[in-house]
Design an enzyme around this catalytic site. Structure first.
Site, PDB file in Angstrom:
ATOM      1  N   LYS A 193       0.935  -1.131   0.068  1.00 41.15           N
ATOM      2  CA  LYS A 193      -0.164   0.167   0.133  1.00 41.15           C
ATOM      3  C   LYS A 193       1.120   1.176   0.008  1.00 41.15           C
ATOM      4  O   LYS A 193       1.552   1.671   1.005  1.00 41.15           O
ATOM      5  CB  LYS A 193      -0.897  -0.011   1.161  1.00 41.15           C
ATOM      6  CG  LYS A 193      -1.839   1.017   1.117  1.00 41.15           C
ATOM      7  CD  LYS A 193      -2.449   1.606   2.452  1.00 41.15           C
ATOM      8  CE  LYS A 193      -1.772   2.625   3.166  1.00 41.15           C
ATOM      9  NZ  LYS A 193      -1.841   3.846   2.213  1.00 41.15           N
ATOM     10  N   GLU A 223       9.729   1.681  10.503  1.00 45.17           N
ATOM     11  CA  GLU A 223      10.885   2.532  10.464  1.00 45.17           C
ATOM     12  C   GLU A 223      10.279   3.820  10.470  1.00 45.17           C
ATOM     13  O   GLU A 223       9.301   4.152   9.580  1.00 45.17           O
ATOM     14  CB  GLU A 223      11.489   2.281   9.151  1.00 45.17           C
ATOM     15  CG  GLU A 223      12.288   0.869   9.213  1.00 45.17           C
ATOM     16  CD  GLU A 223      13.122   0.653  10.111  1.00 45.17           C
ATOM     17  OE1 GLU A 223      13.896   1.547  10.548  1.00 45.17           O
ATOM     18  OE2 GLU A 223      13.160  -0.572  10.848  1.00 45.17           O
ATOM     19  N   CYS A 267      13.443  11.521   6.197  1.00 49.98           N
ATOM     20  CA  CYS A 267      13.520  11.084   7.614  1.00 49.98           C
ATOM     21  C   CYS A 267      14.870  11.326   8.166  1.00 49.98           C
ATOM     22  O   CYS A 267      15.024  11.403   9.337  1.00 49.98           O
ATOM     23  CB  CYS A 267      13.257   9.614   7.739  1.00 49.98           C
ATOM     24  SG  CYS A 267      14.091   8.528   6.504  1.00 49.98           S
ATOM     25  N   GLU A 325       9.567  16.083  15.313  1.00 50.63           N
ATOM     26  CA  GLU A 325      10.005  16.206  13.799  1.00 50.63           C
ATOM     27  C   GLU A 325       8.849  17.215  13.145  1.00 50.63           C
ATOM     28  O   GLU A 325       7.838  17.050  13.172  1.00 50.63           O
ATOM     29  CB  GLU A 325       9.543  14.872  13.312  1.00 50.63           C
ATOM     30  CG  GLU A 325       9.962  14.640  11.821  1.00 50.63           C
ATOM     31  CD  GLU A 325       9.806  13.223  11.253  1.00 50.63           C
ATOM     32  OE1 GLU A 325       8.735  12.587  11.716  1.00 50.63           O
ATOM     33  OE2 GLU A 325      10.684  12.705  10.802  1.00 50.63           O
TER      34      GLU A 325
HETATM   35  P1  NAD Z   1       2.293   8.543   7.920  1.00 54.96           P
HETATM   36  O1  NAD Z   1       2.595   7.622   8.941  1.00 54.96           O
HETATM   37  O2  NAD Z   1       1.453   9.373   7.753  1.00 54.96           O
HETATM   38  O3  NAD Z   1       1.953   7.337   6.620  1.00 54.96           O
HETATM   39  C1  NAD Z   1       2.809   6.247   6.183  1.00 54.96           C
HETATM   40  C2  NAD Z   1       1.755   5.013   5.756  1.00 54.96           C
HETATM   41  O4  NAD Z   1       1.036   4.519   6.528  1.00 54.96           O
HETATM   42  C3  NAD Z   1       0.930   5.605   4.513  1.00 54.96           C
HETATM   43  O5  NAD Z   1       0.961   4.889   3.464  1.00 54.96           O
HETATM   44  C4  NAD Z   1      -0.505   5.973   4.983  1.00 54.96           C
HETATM   45  O6  NAD Z   1      -1.416   5.761   4.229  1.00 54.96           O
HETATM   46  C5  NAD Z   1      -0.308   4.659   6.042  1.00 54.96           C
HETATM   47  N1  NAD Z   1      -1.172   4.526   7.236  1.00 54.96           N
HETATM   48  C6  NAD Z   1      -1.860   5.825   7.886  1.00 54.96           C
HETATM   49  N2  NAD Z   1      -2.626   5.679   8.933  1.00 54.96           N
HETATM   50  C7  NAD Z   1      -2.557   4.104   8.728  1.00 54.96           C
HETATM   51  C8  NAD Z   1      -3.212   3.270   9.866  1.00 54.96           C
HETATM   52  N3  NAD Z   1      -4.065   3.302  10.580  1.00 54.96           N
HETATM   53  N4  NAD Z   1      -3.067   1.733   9.643  1.00 54.96           N
HETATM   54  C9  NAD Z   1      -2.293   1.351   8.518  1.00 54.96           C
HETATM   55  N5  NAD Z   1      -1.573   2.223   7.699  1.00 54.96           N
HETATM   56  C10 NAD Z   1      -1.693   3.601   7.715  1.00 54.96           C
HETATM   57  O7  NAD Z   1       3.653   9.038   7.236  1.00 54.96           O
HETATM   58  P2  NAD Z   1       4.029   9.796   5.747  1.00 54.96           P
HETATM   59  O8  NAD Z   1       3.421  11.362   6.438  1.00 54.96           O
HETATM   60  O9  NAD Z   1       3.624   9.099   4.613  1.00 54.96           O
HETATM   61  O10 NAD Z   1       5.560  10.093   6.045  1.00 54.96           O
HETATM   62  C11 NAD Z   1       6.267  10.702   6.708  1.00 54.96           C
HETATM   63  C12 NAD Z   1       7.044  10.064   7.989  1.00 54.96           C
HETATM   64  O11 NAD Z   1       7.637   8.938   7.388  1.00 54.96           O
HETATM   65  C13 NAD Z   1       7.911  10.881   8.666  1.00 54.96           C
HETATM   66  O12 NAD Z   1       7.627  10.683  10.132  1.00 54.96           O
HETATM   67  C14 NAD Z   1       9.087  10.535   8.203  1.00 54.96           C
HETATM   68  O13 NAD Z   1      10.354  10.716   9.070  1.00 54.96           O
HETATM   69  C15 NAD Z   1       8.870   8.806   8.058  1.00 54.96           C
HETATM   70  N6  NAD Z   1       9.836   8.277   7.333  1.00 54.96           N
HETATM   71  C16 NAD Z   1      10.802   7.405   7.870  1.00 54.96           C
HETATM   72  C17 NAD Z   1      11.804   6.767   7.016  1.00 54.96           C
HETATM   73  C18 NAD Z   1      12.790   5.566   7.595  1.00 54.96           C
HETATM   74  O14 NAD Z   1      13.243   4.847   6.750  1.00 54.96           O
HETATM   75  N7  NAD Z   1      12.835   5.779   8.893  1.00 54.96           N
HETATM   76  C19 NAD Z   1      11.940   7.188   5.663  1.00 54.96           C
HETATM   77  C20 NAD Z   1      10.827   7.877   5.237  1.00 54.96           C
HETATM   78  C21 NAD Z   1      10.153   8.639   5.918  1.00 54.96           C
END
Ligand code: NAD
Length: 485
Positions: free
Chosen positions: A174, A249, A283, A384
Site C-alpha cells: 500500500k 521504520e 527522515c 519532527e
Molecule cells: P504516515 O505515517 O502518515 O503514513 C505512512 C503510511 O502509513 C501511508 O501509506 C499511510 O497511508 C499509512 N497509514 C496511515 N494510517 C494508517 C493506519 N491507521 N493503518 C495502516 N496504515 C496507515 O507517514 P507519511 O506522512 O507518509 O511519511 C512521513 C513520515 O515517514 C515521517 O515521520 C518520516 O520521518 C517517516 N519516514 C521514515 C523513514 C525511515 O526509513 N525511517 C523514511 C521515510 C520517511
C-alpha cells in the site's frame, strides 16, 4: 493526467467501490497529476487472497530465478528513467536532480538484490559427532504486507519489495495516497519482467481502510512499515496480539554537531544540504544544528548565506534547488512550527514565510528557515517538523553537544563536523542513532549498507537495505542429518 488502477492478481482493476481520487502537483495545485482508485478493505482482501494463492508457486522457485526477474525489472526501469523522474517531481515536488537520483536508486536496488539472489543460502555448522550434517536453510515467510510513505515514492517501495520478493514471499503493497504513481510503475516493470500473477499486488487507499486490513488480516505473515511514529506504533499494537513479524521504520530528529575545530564552510554546506535538500522532507534530514558556542556566530552567518543561495520553485525548472512542501497540510505544519518556535523565544535568522509571489502562487512553497537561540527542550528541538526548518542549538563543548544530541526520543541519523578523529570516533560510539556520518550530510545512504534507527525511530529488530535486509523477509530452519548408520 495519467490514470492508474490497482494491481491485483496480475490484473489492473478499479476499486470495488468504483470511487477514485486524484493527486495534484504540489508546485502547481491546479495541475492534476494522476487519477487512482480509492481502494478500501474489499480491495485489500482481494489482493491478500491473490497473494496467498500465488505464494506456494513463487516460494517453490529458486532464489536465482527470482533474482532474474528483479534484474530484468531493473533494466526496464532504467529505460524509463527520465520519464519516471519527471513524474516523481510532478507528484512529490522534489527537484528533478533529486528525483533522478531516487529513480536511479530504485534501479540499483533491484540490480543489487538480483545479484544477491546467487548468495541466499544457509550455513553448514560442524556437528559434535562424525557422519552428521548440520545445516540451515533460508525460507520465505508467506504473504508480506508493505506500507510506505510519500516522501521517497520509488526508493522505499523498492528497498522493501526487492528483498521481500527475492526471498520468495508474495506481497501486498500500500503506497501513500499522496504519491502512488511510482509504486504502480514498479509493478508494471516487474510484471513486464515476468513476475507471476499475484506475487505482487498494489492497492492504494487510506490507512484507515486498506492499511487497517493489512494490519489485521490473519493471512499476513509479516508487515514492514515506513512512516510516522504515531501510525507505526498503532500498527505495531495491531500486529502484537498475533505476534506477526513487524518492522516499523519511523521519524527522526537528526542532529549535525558542529564542533569548535570544524571547517565552518563545510559544516554550513552539510547542514544546508541535509536540512533544506528534499525540502527537509527526509527522515534523515538535519533538523538540529548543535553548534559549539565558540563558533556559533560565523557558522550561523555561513548557514544563512547558504539558505539565501537556495532557489525555491518548481522542481522541473532549471536552477531550482528546493521544491515545495508535499501538500497544504505539510505546509501548514511547517508554518505552525515556525510560529511555535517564535513563541518559544527562538530567534528567526532567515526564512519563515510561505512563498506565493508570481509563479509560486499555485504551489506549497516555503522559505528555507533557520532559527537560533533554540532551547534543547523546546518543541522545535524535540519534534519532527518534516520541512526545511533548521534549529540551531548552542552548546558548550563536546560533552554538552553529545548530551543535547541524545536528548530526543528519536534516533535515526546523526552527523558530526570536526577535524578531530578522537572526538569523531567517540561520537560514533556514543550517539544514540542507527546511522552516523562524520564530515558528511545526515541524509543519503549506501544501498548496500544496513539502515534503520534506534529509540522511537524504529522497532530495531531488523535492518533495511544491504544484504541483511533479506533477514526480515525470511526465516532460518535448522536441519540435522545423521548418516552414520
Ligand atoms: P504516515 O505515517 O502518515 O503514513 C505512512 C503510511 O502509513 C501511508 O501509506 C499511510 O497511508 C499509512 N497509514 C496511515 N494510517 C494508517 C493506519 N491507521 N493503518 C495502516 N496504515 C496507515 O507517514 P507519511 O506522512 O507518509 O511519511 C512521513 C513520515 O515517514 C515521517 O515521520 C518520516 O520521518 C517517516 N519516514 C521514515 C523513514 C525511515 O526509513 N525511517 C523514511 C521515510 C520517511
Amino acid at each position: 493526467m495519467q490514470t492508474y488502477q490497482n494491481f491485483i492478481d496480475g490484473q489492473w482493476a478499479d476499486a470495488a467501490s468504483g470511487r477514485t481520487f486524484q493527486t495534484l502537483n504540489p508546485a502547481n495545485n491546479t495541475e492534476v497529476v494522476a487519477q487512482y482508485p480509492a481502494g478500501d478493505a474489499d480491495d485489500a482482501k482481494a489482493a491478500l487472497d491473490a497473494a496467498a494463492r500465488a505464494f506456494p508457486g513463487w516460494a517453490a522457485t529458486t532464489s536465482v530465478a527470482r533474482g532474474r526477474v528483479l534484474s530484468k525489472a531493473s533494466q526496464i526501469l532504467e529505460t524509463r528513467k527520465g520519464e519516471l523522474a519527471r513524474l516523481l517531481t510532478r507528484e512529490e515536488g522534489k527537484t528533478l536532480a533529486e528525483s533522478t537520483g531516487e529513480v536511479q536508486r530504485a534501479i540499483d536496488i533491484f540490480r543489487f538484490f538480483g545479484g544477491l539472489s546467487y548468495t541466499l543460502g544457509g550455513q553448514t555448522i560442524p556437528h559434535d559427532l562424525p557422519n552428521n550434517l548440520l545445516y540451515t536453510v533460508r525460507q520465505p515467510l508467506g504473504v508480506v504486507a508493505l506500507i510506505t510513505p510519500w516522501n521517497f515514492p520509488i526508493a522505499i517501495p523498492a528497498w522493501k519489495l526487492a528483498p521481500a520478493l527475492v526471498a520468495g514471499n508474495s506481497v501486498v503493497l500500500k503506497p501513500a495516497s499522496a504519491t502512488p504513481a511510482l509504486t504502480f510503475e514498479i509493478a508494471r516493470a516487474l510484471a513486464e519482467a515476468g513476475l507471476p500473477k499475484g506475487v505482487l499486488n498494489v492497492v492504494v487507499g487510506s490507512g484507515a481502510t486498506v492499511g487497517l486490513e493489512l494490519a489485521t488480516n490473519p493471512v499476513v505473515s509479516a508487515l514492514s512499515f515506513t512512516g510516522s511514529h504515531a501510525v507505526g506504533q498503532g500498527i505495531y499494537e495491531q500486529l502484537a496480539p498475533r505476534m506477526v513479524r513487524a518492522q516499523m521504520e519511523m521519524g527522526g530528529k537528526n542532529p549535525t554537531l558542529v564542533l569548535d575545530d570544524a571547517d565552518l564552510d563545510l559544516a554550513a554546506t552539510l547542514c544546508a544540504r541535509a536540512g533544506f535538500g528534499l525540502t527537509g522532507q527526509a527522515c534523515t534530514a538535519t533538523s538540529r544544528a548543535i553548534v559549539d558556542r565558540k563558533v556559533l556566530e560565523p557558522f550561523v552567518e555561513k548557514l544563512v548565506a547558504q539558505a539565501a543561495a537556495i532557489k525555491v520553485g518548481n522542481g522541473l525548472n532549471d536552477g531550482v534547488t528546493m521544491g515545495p512542501a508535499i501538500n497544504e497540510a505539510q505546509l501548514q505544519t511547517d508554518l505552525e512550527y515556525i510560529a511555535i518556535a517564535r513563541q518559544e523565544g527562538a530567534a528567526l535568522a532567515c526564512g519563515g514565510r510561505r512563498l506565493e509571489e508570481g509563479e509560486l502562487a499555485g504551489g506549497w512553497f516555503i522559505e528555507p528557515t533557520v532559527f537560533t537561540n533554540v532551547k534543547p527542550d523546546s518543541r522545535l528541538a524535540q519534534e519532527e517538523v518534516f520541512g526545511p526548518v533548521i534549529a540551531v542549538i548552542a552548546v558548550d563543548g563536546f560533552e554538552d553537544a553529545i548530551a543535547v544530541a541524545n536528548n530526543v526520543e528519536a534516533g535515526l541519523s546523526a552527523s558530526v563536523v570536526t577535524r578531530d578523529v578522537k572526538r569523531a570516533m567517540t561520537y560514533a560510539d556514543r550517539i544514540q542513532a542507527g546511522v552516523v556520518k562524520i564530515n558528511q550530510i545526515s541524509t543519503g545512504l549506501a544501498l548496500q549498507a544496513p539502515f534503520g534507527g534506534v529509540k522511537q525511530s524504529s522497532t530495531d529488530s531488523f535492518k533495511e537495505q544491504g544484504a541483511g535486509a533479506v533477514d526480515f523477509y525470511s526465516r532460518i530452519k535448522t536441519v540435522y542429518l545423521d548418516y552414520s548408520a
